[in-house]
Design an enzyme around this catalytic site. Structure first.
Site, short mmCIF file in Angstrom:
data_model
loop_
_atom_site.label_atom_id
_atom_site.label_comp_id
_atom_site.label_asym_id
_atom_site.label_seq_id
_atom_site.Cartn_x
_atom_site.Cartn_y
_atom_site.Cartn_z
N CYS A 2 0.58 -1.11 0.09
CA CYS A 2 0.06 -0.04 -0.27
C CYS A 2 0.61 1.44 -0.05
CB CYS A 2 -1.17 0.31 1.26
SG CYS A 2 -1.85 -1.52 1.39
N ARG A 27 3.41 -0.04 -5.05
CA ARG A 27 3.17 -0.61 -3.80
C ARG A 27 1.78 -1.39 -3.49
NH1 ARG A 27 6.80 1.42 0.26
NH2 ARG A 27 5.47 0.31 1.66
N TRP A 76 -3.24 -2.46 -1.39
CA TRP A 76 -3.05 -3.76 -1.51
C TRP A 76 -3.77 -4.65 -0.62
CZ3 TRP A 76 -0.89 -8.18 0.68
CH2 TRP A 76 -0.61 -9.22 -0.30
N ASN A 102 -1.21 1.55 6.29
CA ASN A 102 -0.31 0.50 5.65
C ASN A 102 -0.10 -0.57 6.59
OD1 ASN A 102 -0.41 1.77 3.52
ND2 ASN A 102 1.95 2.10 3.27
N GLY A 103 -0.18 -1.78 6.38
CA GLY A 103 0.23 -2.97 7.47
C GLY A 103 -0.98 -3.67 7.95
N GLU A 490 15.67 -18.06 -10.60
CA GLU A 490 15.44 -16.61 -10.99
C GLU A 490 14.67 -16.33 -12.19
OE1 GLU A 490 15.04 -14.23 -9.18
OE2 GLU A 490 15.12 -12.19 -10.47
N LYS A 494 11.09 -14.95 -12.60
CA LYS A 494 10.77 -13.88 -13.48
C LYS A 494 9.44 -14.08 -14.07
CE LYS A 494 11.89 -11.16 -11.76
NZ LYS A 494 13.04 -10.89 -10.75
N GLU A 497 5.99 -14.55 -12.21
CA GLU A 497 5.46 -13.08 -11.68
C GLU A 497 4.96 -12.48 -12.48
OE1 GLU A 497 7.94 -10.85 -9.33
OE2 GLU A 497 9.58 -11.24 -10.36
N HIS A 513 15.35 -37.18 -11.18
CA HIS A 513 14.65 -37.54 -9.87
C HIS A 513 13.19 -37.08 -9.92
CE1 HIS A 513 18.42 -38.92 -8.47
NE2 HIS A 513 18.98 -37.86 -8.94
N LYS A 612 5.48 -4.29 -4.65
CA LYS A 612 6.89 -4.06 -4.78
C LYS A 612 7.36 -4.25 -3.31
CE LYS A 612 10.81 -2.91 -6.84
NZ LYS A 612 11.35 -4.11 -7.53
C1 F6R Z 1 10.57 -10.72 -7.53
C2 F6R Z 1 10.67 -9.71 -6.58
C3 F6R Z 1 10.34 -10.34 -5.16
C4 F6R Z 1 11.19 -9.38 -4.32
C5 F6R Z 1 11.08 -10.00 -2.83
C6 F6R Z 1 11.99 -9.45 -1.85
O1 F6R Z 1 11.20 -10.00 -8.77
O2 F6R Z 1 10.95 -8.71 -6.68
O3 F6R Z 1 10.52 -11.65 -5.15
O4 F6R Z 1 12.79 -9.68 -4.50
O5 F6R Z 1 9.78 -9.69 -2.50
O6 F6R Z 1 11.89 -7.96 -1.66
P1 F6R Z 1 13.16 -7.10 -1.14
O7 F6R Z 1 14.40 -7.29 -1.89
O8 F6R Z 1 12.40 -5.80 -1.29
O9 F6R Z 1 13.45 -7.53 0.15
#
Ligand code: F6R
Length: 617
Positions: A2, A27, A76, A102-103, A490, A494, A497, A513, A612
């Protein structure tokens, strides 16, 4: 999660708050709202609805709000679906206090029960609404809004950053924080509140970061910070060096593409800052930081890396790097597991490295607190200046990657990796695990990374074509070995998501396996096979996939003829020592995910259900 913006001053509040919300939409973006104090009516007026900030903008064009005191929020959802009723701001019974949050309030049910008995009526299903009613309860018992907020804050359990005002005290905007970030922006005859810096960068660069359990009262020409006991706190503002341009799209169709393309510059900056006259410098770990003197660092017995998501994958690569260069055991664990499970393995000879782009990830913060309680020193690798993680760590190494707006982490991932390579070499010097010549060779190789990345980025066409050809596949498998096993994880993260295609990352040696059962002509398999000591093993994996009709996309080193004969879809990367290859491999993986998501018309920068900054558990 948020986003919060608050304003008190003399400008057009609606315009300013809307602008701030647009910068914070990453956010959270399932509903939004705004409350403004209308001078003429001496009352609060509210606009809120579900959907993106754009919807709010359209509504405000039709029904504008005129005033210079207000709060706004982009949500959010955690409690209650993302509809108009649950959107913030929320009001008390009489509509005299407006509040955004927020929270998560963990004891909201108990508080709600208590307030219901006292004849409060609730309009939403949110946990947030109890806060404004709780403040209302104290406000009508002769407390000022400040004091009522303080009393309410002390009763809340969970995490919150709140911003509020009342039409009975229209010269004040109040904020409080406990577990969720909140910043104060200082202006001339105006002041700002926000959950994150980009929201106010257009108006000021002078920022105060609120600490845990602090409350702030903003007036046009005055800012007063106190703790929840009411004791005054003096804190100097910091100057934010990010420019507004850095936080904008600059003509790119998406932030994600812009941020992918920025990687060579970001890494160049890190190398320039860290390598001087063939020496590696981490001033923040030197004598200026008494807790992490080099002597102490050289004596640590083991390392724990804690992080989430992409940052965790950087940590996994870090494990390979640190173990091979420094001969020290390293455990990398996701913070959400570490905080409840592994912290008992830690003692004063353990170094904990916490990695986080935002520095606000709830599980990573909890892990750091656990580790510190066990006596470990904590170094954090973080991108956001002044974030909670940076304040709670013994030392901070900033990635200085600039603002990352797209929800998917890209440039901060390779920046985290580069810091880990340099830190491992720095530690190798202290622990004398590598010769001076070897270290110099490695530093030279690292300096080659930005130009090699530019080489990859100069030919986006091939990656785009391959991505488009495979965008209809229903699922993907990513395979890698050794230090590129985390790259496979990774790559899969990517893709899933931002394109919503199920994707899994695996260590190629694990194929037999289980995952090999998945292979058929409908499965796209991304095989990471740069020049390496396990090249032939990876080649055998590819043979096995091909003989089961899997569609292989290989990421291989240039001039690799064998792979060309075997696989028709190859993305070449420049040759590099295997140890450093994750810094190159990351780029085609990010670009593949990006182009597939674009082809599938997904919302690349703001994928569904994500935010984010994950400030709740
Ligand atoms: C994936 C992504 C998330 C963050 C994760 C940790 O692209 O962005 O998986 O990596 O939420 O976030 P931070 O780095 O802010 O602790």
């Amino acid at each position: 999660m948020c986003g919060i913006v608050g304003y008190i001053g003399e400008r057009d509040g609606q315009k300013l708050l809307l602008n701030g919300l647009k910068c914070l939409e990453y956010r959270g973006y399932d509903s939004s709202g705004m409350a403004i104090y209308l001078e003429k009516k001496k009352a609060i007026s509210l606009r809120k609805l579900s959907g993106k900030v754009k919807n709010l903008e359209v509504l405000l064009e039709k029904k504008p709000l005129f005033g210079s005191l207000g709060i706004a929020h982009t949500r959010w959802a955690t409690h209650g679906p993302p509809n108009q009723l649950n959107a913030h701001p929320h009001l008390d019974c009489k509509g005299e206090i407006a509040l955004v949050h927020n929270g998560i309030i963990e004891n909201y049910r108990e508080i709600k029960q208590m307030l219901l008995k006292e004849t409060h009526t609730f309009r939403s299903q949110t946990d947030t609404e109890v806060i404004v009613h709780l403040i209302e309860k104290f406000y009508y018992k002769d407390a000022s809004l400040e004091e009522a907020t303080r009393r309410a804050a002390k009763l809340l359990k969970g995490s919150f950053a709140i911003a509020l005002f009342s039409d009975r005290e229209p010269d004040k905007l109040i904020g409080a924080r406990c577990g969720s970030p909140l910043i104060v922006g200082l202006g001339d005859k105006e002041n700002f509140l926000a959950s994150d810096v980009p929201a106010i960068l257009d108006y000021t660069k002078k920022v105060i970061f609120l600490e845990e359990n602090e409350l702030v009262v903003l007036e046009k020409e005055r800012v007063k910070i106190t703790n929840f006991e009411g004791e005054i706190i003096k804190r100097e503002p910091v100057n934010i060096s990010w420019t507004k341009e850095e936080a904008q799209k600059q003509g790119f169709p998406h932030f994600m593409l812009k941020e992918i393309l920025e990687q060579p510059q970001v890494l160049e900056k890190i190398l320039e800052q860290r390598i001087k006259d063939s020496g590696i410098f981490f001033e923040e770990l030197g004598s200026s930081s008494p807790v992490l003197l080099s002597k102490k660092l050289s004596q640590i017995k083991n390392i724990f890396i804690v992080a989430c998501g992409t940052a965790y994958h950087a940590g996994l690569v870090g494990k390979y790097i640190l173990e091979s260069l420094c001969r020290i055991p390293v455990l990398a664990e996701v913070s959400s597991e570490f905080r409840y499970h592994s912290s008992f393995l830690i003692d004063k000879d353990t170094l904990v490295i916490a990695i986080s782009q935002s520095g606000e990830t709830a599980d990573t913060l909890a892990s750091v607190r656990q580790a510190k309680m066990q006596g470990a020193e904590v170094i954090s690798i973080c991108n956001v200046l002044g974030s909670t993680l940076t304040r709670e760590s013994d030392a901070v190494i900033y990635t200085h990657a600039g603002p990352e707006i797209s929800v998917a982490s890209t440039k901060t991932y390779t920046a985290q990796l580069m810091i880990l390579y340099l830190f491992a070499l720095y530690l190798a010097v202290l622990k004398e695990t590598l010769s001076k010549d070897r270290i110099n060779d490695y530093l030279e190789m690292l300096k080659q990374i930005p130009p090699k990345q530019r080489q990859i980025l100069s030919n986006l066409k091939i990656i785009r074509e391959i991505a488009r050809k495979h965008s209809h596949f229903g699922s993907f498998l990513y395979l890698g070995r050794n230090i590129n096993y985390p790259s496979a994880l990774e790559g899969a993260l990517k893709l899933k998501e931002i394109s919503y295609i199920p994707a899994e990352g695996y260590a190629a040696g694990e194929m037999k396996h289980g995952p090999i059962a998945l292979i058929d002509e409908y499965r796209a398999v991304v095989c990471i096979i740069p020049e390496s000591k396990l090249y032939d093993k990876m080649l055998s994996n590819i043979q096995e996939i091909k003989s089961r009709s899997g569609k292989v996309i290989a990421i291989a080193s240039e001039e690799d003829r064998k792979i060309k004969e075997l696989v028709s879809q190859v993305i070449y990367i420049p040759k590099i020592e295997e140890l450093f290859s994750p810094l190159l491999v990351a780029l085609p993986l990010q670009l593949m995910a990006y182009y597939i998501a674009v082809k599938r018309k997904c919302n690349v920068d703001q994928p569904r259900n994500l935010a984010k900054s994950v400030t709740v558990e």
